[in-house]
Design a protein around this motif. Sequence first.
Motif, PDB file in Angstrom:
ATOM      1  N   THR A 127     -31.792  34.308 -21.600  1.00  0.00           N
ATOM      2  CA  THR A 127     -30.567  34.861 -21.019  1.00  0.00           C
ATOM      3  C   THR A 127     -29.728  33.766 -20.354  1.00  0.00           C
ATOM      4  N   THR A 128     -30.379  32.802 -19.746  1.00  0.00           N
ATOM      5  CA  THR A 128     -29.653  31.696 -19.117  1.00  0.00           C
ATOM      6  C   THR A 128     -28.939  30.849 -20.166  1.00  0.00           C
ATOM      7  N   GLU A 129     -29.642  30.501 -21.227  1.00  0.00           N
ATOM      8  CA  GLU A 129     -29.043  29.684 -22.280  1.00  0.00           C
ATOM      9  C   GLU A 129     -27.961  30.447 -23.035  1.00  0.00           C
ATOM     10  N   ASN A 130     -28.096  31.754 -23.124  1.00  0.00           N
ATOM     11  CA  ASN A 130     -27.055  32.552 -23.773  1.00  0.00           C
ATOM     12  C   ASN A 130     -25.736  32.436 -23.016  1.00  0.00           C
ATOM     13  N   VAL A 131     -25.826  32.479 -21.693  1.00  0.00           N
ATOM     14  CA  VAL A 131     -24.627  32.292 -20.866  1.00  0.00           C
ATOM     15  C   VAL A 131     -24.031  30.912 -21.116  1.00  0.00           C
ATOM     16  N   HIS A 132     -24.875  29.885 -21.172  1.00  0.00           N
ATOM     17  CA  HIS A 132     -24.384  28.518 -21.355  1.00  0.00           C
ATOM     18  C   HIS A 132     -23.744  28.340 -22.726  1.00  0.00           C
ATOM     19  N   ILE A 133     -24.345  28.902 -23.760  1.00  0.00           N
ATOM     20  CA  ILE A 133     -23.800  28.746 -25.109  1.00  0.00           C
ATOM     21  C   ILE A 133     -22.434  29.417 -25.222  1.00  0.00           C
ATOM     22  N   HIS A 134     -22.255  30.511 -24.505  1.00  0.00           N
ATOM     23  CA  HIS A 134     -20.960  31.186 -24.540  1.00  0.00           C
ATOM     24  C   HIS A 134     -19.897  30.446 -23.726  1.00  0.00           C
ATOM     25  N   GLY A 135     -20.314  29.456 -22.959  1.00  0.00           N
ATOM     26  CA  GLY A 135     -19.335  28.692 -22.196  1.00  0.00           C
ATOM     27  C   GLY A 135     -18.677  29.519 -21.116  1.00  0.00           C
ATOM     28  N   GLY A 136     -17.379  29.313 -20.910  1.00  0.00           N
ATOM     29  CA  GLY A 136     -16.665  29.982 -19.833  1.00  0.00           C
ATOM     30  C   GLY A 136     -16.698  31.491 -19.937  1.00  0.00           C
ATOM     31  N   ILE A 137     -16.604  32.028 -21.155  1.00  0.00           N
ATOM     32  CA  ILE A 137     -16.579  33.482 -21.310  1.00  0.00           C
ATOM     33  C   ILE A 137     -17.914  34.104 -20.911  1.00  0.00           C
ATOM     34  N   GLY A 138     -18.991  33.341 -21.016  1.00  0.00           N
ATOM     35  CA  GLY A 138     -20.303  33.856 -20.671  1.00  0.00           C
ATOM     36  C   GLY A 138     -20.470  34.122 -19.195  1.00  0.00           C
TER      37      GLY A 138
END
Length: 381
Positions: free
Chosen positions: A333-344
């Motif tokens: 879940t943490t890396e998912n936020v990072h991969i989405h960048g600002g929108i995450g």
Amino acid sequence: MTTAQQDAERAGDLAALREAVGDLIAGSGGVAAARRRLEAGPGYDEQAWRLLGADMGLAGLGIREDLGGAGGGLAELTVVAEELGRSLLPVPFFSSTVLAGQILSRCPDTSGDVLAGLCAGTELAAFAGTDADGCWRPERLPVEANADAAAGAEAGKPSWRLRGTAEFVLDGASAAHLVVAARTPSGCDLFLVGADSEGVKRLARQTLDPTRGQASISFDGAAGTPLTTGGGGAGAVEAALNVALVVLAAEQVGGAAACLDMAVEYAKIRHQFSRPIGGFQAIKHKLADLLILVEMGRSAVDRALLVELDPARLAEAATVAQIWCSDAFTTVTTENVHIHGGIGFTWEHDAHLYFRRARADGALLGDATVHRERLATLLSW
């Protein structure tokens, strides 16, 4: 019928169950139902639970048919939990059906009416027995039960009065019945308490994850009906906890898998320097690492299913599954936020809903450190 045919038939049944639950979740709005809890506050979706628990009959899943349950075992429970984890559907399946239901089904003096209401999906039960840290430690129970011989003189046996405060009670504010683990002169025993009884005070808590309600419940002389005697409560909770940890791990696998799919799809459509970011080595390697975490978590759950009928081995496998899946869910879940960048990082995106659930699940019934200590004890390290 050969063993291979039986296995194929079982696999088909589980696939059909997964599909049916998935269709119900989609009809309930999927992740949109979880997002609605952000506005409505902690609790559960009553309509979704009526469809899942009552209409589909899954409120009694994993509870023996002779007790009024729907039957099925750990495999069926994990299939449903994984699908619920994918969508974060806010229903009391884990709190009432799995945790409280498994404990009640192991108590020799459980009232048939209570289990009937639970299995029908019309009433909820909640387990109140974790300590101030949210962990199950029978030697540190926050509630004490004392026999009141005078009050029970007419019935010919003493009644029991409970005092203390139980924290982190899952869906405690919505439950009709409370399964309370309390200290007695004989050790840990379980008591059934009506949630609206005199001497019971419930306070819903604001938590990081609004899709899974928690409450603080205080007992001030509340009357409790014994479910176990002679200190037999700890054994019932331990056995039920092993099942609950595997089911929770399956839910975490479902949530992690959903986040991985979300990250992969975004990596395909998000362009940087005139090419999809999924084509960059750093992103490809990161996604591959996340896939390994998800598949290893699924393997940990499958490993536990193989030893369902061996209590000692199930305890070890359940603890390992919870350690691995808890860490994996948080990482994905943490890396998912990072991969989405600002929108995450925005409120409008669903990434933070999974991040919230991962963090909350990581502390549920004890964090990974607590379970590592339990594993060391089980293995006599």
